[in-house]
Design a protein around this motif. Structure first.
Motif, PDB file in Angstrom:
ATOM      1  N   GLY A  12       8.470  74.251 -40.817  1.00 27.03           N
ATOM      2  CA  GLY A  12       9.271  74.153 -39.607  1.00 27.03           C
ATOM      3  C   GLY A  12       9.390  72.736 -39.092  1.00 27.03           C
ATOM      4  N   PHE A  28      12.521  76.952 -40.481  1.00 29.18           N
ATOM      5  CA  PHE A  28      12.783  76.883 -39.036  1.00 29.18           C
ATOM      6  C   PHE A  28      13.237  75.461 -38.755  1.00 29.18           C
ATOM      7  CE2 PHE A  28      11.577  76.092 -34.642  1.00 29.18           C
ATOM      8  CZ  PHE A  28      11.818  77.287 -33.992  1.00 29.18           C
ATOM      9  N   PHE A  85       8.325  79.003 -33.144  1.00 28.99           N
ATOM     10  CA  PHE A  85       7.987  78.994 -34.573  1.00 28.99           C
ATOM     11  C   PHE A  85       6.627  79.623 -34.824  1.00 28.99           C
ATOM     12  CE2 PHE A  85       5.505  76.938 -37.897  1.00 28.99           C
ATOM     13  CZ  PHE A  85       6.308  77.096 -39.015  1.00 28.99           C
ATOM     14  N   GLU A  88       6.572  83.301 -34.840  1.00 29.51           N
ATOM     15  CA  GLU A  88       7.236  83.939 -35.976  1.00 29.51           C
ATOM     16  C   GLU A  88       6.493  83.723 -37.292  1.00 29.51           C
ATOM     17  OE1 GLU A  88      11.083  82.202 -36.023  1.00 29.51           O
ATOM     18  OE2 GLU A  88      11.764  83.168 -34.174  1.00 29.51           O
TER      19      GLU A  88
END
Length: 228
Positions: A12, A28, A85, A88
């Motif tokens: 991410g 991400f 982030f 998730e």
């Protein structure tokens, strides 16, 4: 990123993308620049308004408080993206780059950060523009270029430095918010954290702003802190 993603890590980015990788390299992706922040589809109008306001500062400094709440500022939004982030990520190991553009021109801060370090209380600078006589052509050229763009700016050097310090405190609070979230989610003990900057800033030393000439401590002595 290239090493850990094939190993099953969730990858991410929240913030400034100095990796120059494209969105497809990430699971991400929330990119920000110094005057353009990522916006969700239902973003409040202030998210676009602050972009316009920052661009109008022309990489200089706002001598008045930013007309936006701290929650509209990029550091807060980037940390909010980072927290999203983390929510998730699930059980997979993760690599998350949280890249806060500030402190960087345009120097600016919202209240209460704008008022935390009054100009009369800021530390004295290493040297003012009088020291440029012995520094060489490039240094004097940069001073002349800044003066041509923002005439008389050095008369406000204490206010500019105070705004910079307020911006630092704004970042500190958001890093603290991110660390508190990691701790609350029982992620902190199993996460390696690297805190690093890419460059420093004159912040009015020698009558200069930004970076761009010479290699003084103000520009090259940056933090690198490892934890975990």
């Amino acid at each position: 990123f290239d090493v850990l993603r094939p190993m099953g890590y969730r990858i991410g980015l929240a913030g400034k993308n100095d990796s120059h990788l494209r969105e497809r390299s990430f699971d991400f992706f929330r990119p920000y620049s110094h005057t353009d922040g990522w916006k969700p589809a239902n973003a409040p109008p202030e998210f676009a308004a602050i972009d316009t306001w920052l661009a109008r500062l022309h990489s200089h400094a706002s001598l008045e408080p930013a007309p936006f709440s701290p929650e509209v500022q990029y550091p807060y939004r980037i940390v909010s993206d980072a927290i999203e982030f983390l929510g998730e990520a699930g059980p997979r190991p993760f690599l998350l780059w949280v890249s806060i553009p500030e402190p960087h021109p345009p120097y600016q801060a919202s209240k209460p950060y704008f008022d935390l370090f009054p100009p009369e209380s800021v530390p004295n600078r290493a040297a003012g523009p009088e020291a440029l006589a012995g520094k060489g052509f490039k240094w004097r050229w940069m001073r002349d270029a800044l003066e041509a763009t923002h005439p008389g700016y050095d008369r406000q050097w204490r206010r500019i430095k105070s705004v910079y310090l307020g911006s630092l405190r704004m970042i500190d609070d958001q890093i603290g918010r991110l660390m508190a979230h990691l701790r609350a989610q029982n992620l902190l003990e199993n996460t390696i954290i690297v805190f690093v900057a890419d460059h420093g800033d004159y912040v009015t030393d020698y009558g200069l702003l930004r970076k761009g000439v010479g290699l003084p401590e103000a520009l090259v002595r940056v933090p690198m802190i490892w934890s975990g």
